[in-house]
Design a protein around this motif. Sequence first.
Motif, PDB file in Angstrom:
ATOM      1  N   LEU A  98     -41.153  28.590  15.001  1.00 52.46           N
ATOM      2  CA  LEU A  98     -41.920  27.977  13.918  1.00 52.46           C
ATOM      3  C   LEU A  98     -42.390  29.025  12.905  1.00 52.46           C
ATOM      4  CD1 LEU A  98     -44.095  25.295  15.772  1.00 52.46           C
ATOM      5  CD2 LEU A  98     -42.127  24.921  14.266  1.00 52.46           C
ATOM      6  N   GLN A  99     -42.406  30.291  13.324  1.00 56.84           N
ATOM      7  CA  GLN A  99     -42.785  31.352  12.393  1.00 56.84           C
ATOM      8  C   GLN A  99     -41.827  31.426  11.209  1.00 56.84           C
ATOM      9  OE1 GLN A  99     -43.837  35.189  14.314  1.00 56.84           O
ATOM     10  NE2 GLN A  99     -43.573  34.117  16.244  1.00 56.84           N
ATOM     11  N   MET A 104     -40.745  29.035   9.550  1.00 59.41           N
ATOM     12  CA  MET A 104     -41.108  28.023   8.564  1.00 59.41           C
ATOM     13  C   MET A 104     -42.388  28.367   7.816  1.00 59.41           C
ATOM     14  SD  MET A 104     -40.275  24.647  10.882  1.00 59.41           S
ATOM     15  CE  MET A 104     -40.589  23.548   9.497  1.00 59.41           C
ATOM     16  N   ILE A 145     -39.529  27.406  20.928  1.00 53.42           N
ATOM     17  CA  ILE A 145     -39.642  26.561  19.729  1.00 53.42           C
ATOM     18  C   ILE A 145     -40.873  26.956  18.921  1.00 53.42           C
ATOM     19  CG2 ILE A 145     -40.036  24.204  18.918  1.00 53.42           C
ATOM     20  CD1 ILE A 145     -38.359  23.226  21.279  1.00 53.42           C
ATOM     21  N   LEU A 146     -41.991  27.185  19.603  1.00 51.45           N
ATOM     22  CA  LEU A 146     -43.195  27.624  18.900  1.00 51.45           C
ATOM     23  C   LEU A 146     -42.975  28.975  18.229  1.00 51.45           C
ATOM     24  CD1 LEU A 146     -45.944  26.635  21.516  1.00 51.45           C
ATOM     25  CD2 LEU A 146     -45.390  25.463  19.373  1.00 51.45           C
TER      26      LEU A 146
END
Length: 270
Positions: free
Chosen positions: A107-108, A110, A103-104
């Motif tokens: 986030l790239q 976004m 998930i982290l």
Amino acid sequence: MYKRINYSIITILGIVFFIPLLWVFITSFSTSKEVIGSSFPLWVSNPTIQNYIDAWNTAPFLTYYFNTFVIVFGILIVQLFTITLAAYAFARVNFRGKNVLFILFLLQLMIQPEILLFPNYQVMSQLGLVDTKLAVMLPYWASAFGVFLLRQTFKQVPFDLDEASKIDGCKWWQTLWHVYVPSAKPTYIAFALVSVSHHWSNFMWPLIITNSDENRPLTVGLAKFAQSYETGAQWGMVTAGTVLVILPLLIAFFIFQKQFVSSFMHSGIK
């Protein structure tokens, strides 16, 4: 009824997007008098290729082409390696915190690339890589979009094939190469098309990190060419230079049009 409306909307949008391209092509074969005398020439009474000759002689387009090919395919080759390993790890390797890390990683997607321009420049400056092709390529060697796309494809590979390869004595990298990579061929093609088209037209980061013609790609070279005093208001030369930049992508699209559409359909991009 709805199909006709959709086709009509698509046709109208296609015409709207095609008009600027048509203007560029027509203007590139027009003389200066024809360009100045008509705000939007619909035909060329005396077509000439002198604009292309002048543009080619004014700017080092051959160097720009070489730089662009090195940058675009240098990024793509490393990306294919990194997204393959990362996608396999997220799809098949069990480790603590995998879902949170994934998930982290996503986030790239976004984060707008413009936000990272300053920190990326600082890093390249500290490494002494400013005004190098390597500096243009480094920030793009990992792709969250590519990892997500390939992970979804790898998760569709049956576990039976994985287990069968282990029984045959294959190591994990052999299983990856002989089982997972062949099954993801359409996904690789789709990602390669996206990567090449994006980095071929990338402008902001190469503009900031390069200072010399020896490292500038076509997009930055075209901007410098259009601003130079030699061209001035000679739109024929400017549009000819624009055609020189976009022509390889257009030719590639028309040649690989069927592969372009089918690869996206098989890779699951809707």
